[in-house]
Design an enzyme around this catalytic site. Structure first.
Site, short mmCIF file in Angstrom:
data_model
loop_
_atom_site.label_atom_id
_atom_site.label_comp_id
_atom_site.label_asym_id
_atom_site.label_seq_id
_atom_site.Cartn_x
_atom_site.Cartn_y
_atom_site.Cartn_z
CE LYS A 1 48.39 -22.49 18.47
NZ LYS A 1 47.70 -22.97 17.25
NE ARG B 1 42.37 -22.06 9.11
CZ ARG B 1 41.82 -22.04 7.92
NH1 ARG B 1 41.99 -23.06 7.10
NH2 ARG B 1 41.11 -21.00 7.50
CB CYS C 1 43.27 -28.99 14.42
SG CYS C 1 44.52 -29.05 15.71
NE ARG D 1 40.34 -24.78 11.17
CZ ARG D 1 41.38 -24.78 12.01
NH1 ARG D 1 41.48 -23.88 12.95
NH2 ARG D 1 42.33 -25.69 11.89
CG ASP E 1 41.10 -22.24 20.21
OD1 ASP E 1 40.49 -22.98 19.42
OD2 ASP E 1 42.05 -21.51 19.86
CB VAL F 1 33.44 -20.85 16.43
CG1 VAL F 1 34.62 -20.36 15.60
CG2 VAL F 1 32.98 -19.76 17.40
NE ARG G 1 49.30 -27.99 15.05
CZ ARG G 1 48.07 -27.48 15.05
NH1 ARG G 1 47.06 -28.18 15.54
NH2 ARG G 1 47.84 -26.28 14.55
#
Length: 419
Positions: free
Chosen positions: A22, A92, A116, A121, A306, A328, A398
């Protein structure tokens, strides 16, 4: 809203095929508007974010056709250069049309992004970089507005290595006049995939995958075919599922070289791993308890943020105490309270999780707060006693293609209940 219901305790075994990434498909689709000729993108995952990107491209004027995992885009005519709040707030990655619109059409109006809820960010690096390329950039009433007759190559230093920032600036620089150098660039495999696609279309890019990327601008880009790389986060998720249930799974159609940080940590837990060219075999069937390991998330080539929620679920049932440090994103621990509802022994210390593993979790109703938290809670449910209900799984849709169906093929007792 749909609910995922898991009855825990089944040992996973068998093979599963990984979908396209993705996080690679989205910038590649956004980049199609850099030129007017037809682009055919294969191995595109059928997830909600891809559908949203298709809607955005159509809104801008592009022709987009989806045929299974194949997307055909023709962006010969663009009748709008505005990405509205209604779409951008849900994803985003919509901000990725900013650079291509500005580079090709000389202007772009893009809503400040949503997506999310995993902390701030900001897009300041995108905006500073576009300003370096000669654009007039402002933020007004929640929208980014950028204009430029033609961008000009420049030296851009990113304060932090940002993936979407690097992608946006790299795309914009493809049509700029002269040479652009992006220093402290992000090095994720998805950036290399985007660069490969752009190069097929006539862009001149060197250094993608390193911290210095050089782009020599060209007048126009042609069309091209391309196949999206496999999703390394999806692959890692199924490997963790196999480990947590003490099963034996084979992840097919993946890129093991993109999984090295995850594989290294899984090996430390005591599982056996065999790597082939496009497959990873994981066997946890011969160990009594997984060993606790410490994890520190970092930009690529470090351990991916992630995969943090999935590893937190894994450590919740490992033997010993582990520390997971998130470097992060801030506010990416919202899955912790839900794991505690399932009996996990976790405490939060700033940007660290201290986890003391227990032998069994217990099923409970839990609520997903973001995409990867959804996956982590489902993994916890796979090895919990009783039934776990994961609410708000629209986050899951998503970024994961048919997750519950793929887990079913591995033997999981999991189903989706429609709202």
């Amino acid at each position: 809203m749909d609910t995922i219901v898991i009855t825990g305790g089944n040992v996973l075994h068998g093979e599963v095929r990984i979908s396209g990434a993705k996080n690679s498909a989205l910038p590649i689709l956004a980049s199609t508007i850099l030129g007017g000729e037809e682009c055919v993108i294969n191995n595109v995952p059928q997830v909600v974010d891809v559908v949203t990107m298709g809607k955005l491209l159509r809104l801008l004027g592009a022709q987009v056709e989806h045929e299974g995992n194949r997307a055909v885009v023709r962006a010969g005519v663009i009748h709008s250069t505005q990405a509205p709040y209604e779409l951008v707030k849900t994803m985003r990655a919509s901000v990725l049309v900013l650079g291509p619109l500005l580079a090709r059409w000389g202007e772009a109006t893009v809503s400040l992004p949503g997506g999310c809820a995993i902390g701030s960010r900001p897009v300041n690096i995108h905006l500073a970089g576009l300003t370096k390329l000669g654009a007039e950039v402002s933020v007004e009433h929640g929208y980014i507005r950028a204009r430029s007759r033609r961008l000009k190559g420049a030296l851009i230093y990113c304060d932090v290595p940002t993936v979407t920032g690097t992608e946006n600036l790299m795309m914009a620089a493809c049509l700029a006049q002269g040479t652009t150098t992006i220093e402290n660039a992000a090095k994720e495999p998805e950036i290399v995939d985007l660069a490969d696609f752009l190069t097929k279309r006539g862009a001149k890019i060197a250094g993608a995958g390193s911290d210095i990327i050089t782009i020599e601008g060209v007048r126009e880009l042609r069309g091209s075919d391309h196949e999206v790389i496999p999703d390394r986060i999806e692959a890692g998720t199924y490997l963790v599922a196999g480990a947590m249930t003490k099963g034996a799974v084979v992840v097919n159609g993946c890129r093991p070289d993109h999984l090295e940080p995850v594989l290294a940590k899984l090996l430390e837990t005591g599982v056996t791993i065999k790597v082939e060219k496009e497959a990873v075999h994981l066997d946890a069937s011969k160990i009594n308890r997984l060993k606790a390991v410490d994890v520190r998330t970092l930009p690529s080539p470090g351990f991916p943020t992630d995969m943090q929620a999935q590893m937190a679920a894994l450590m919740a049932v490992a033997e010993g105490t582990s520390v997971i440090t998130e470097t992060v994103f801030e506010s990416r621990f919202m899955h912790v309270e839900e794991l505690r509802r399932m009996g996990a022994n976790i405490r939060v210390e700033g940007n660290r999780l201290v986890i003391t593993g227990c032998e069994r979790l217990t099923g409970a109703p839990v609520m997903a707060s973001d995409l990867r938290a959804s996956a982590g809670l489902i993994l916890a449910g796979l090895c919990a006693d009783g039934v776990t209900e994961v609410l708000r799984v629209y986050h899951l849709d998503r970024g994961y293609e048919r997750l519950e169906e793929k887990l079913q093929t591995l033997g999981a007792a999991i189903e989706r209940r429609k709202a």
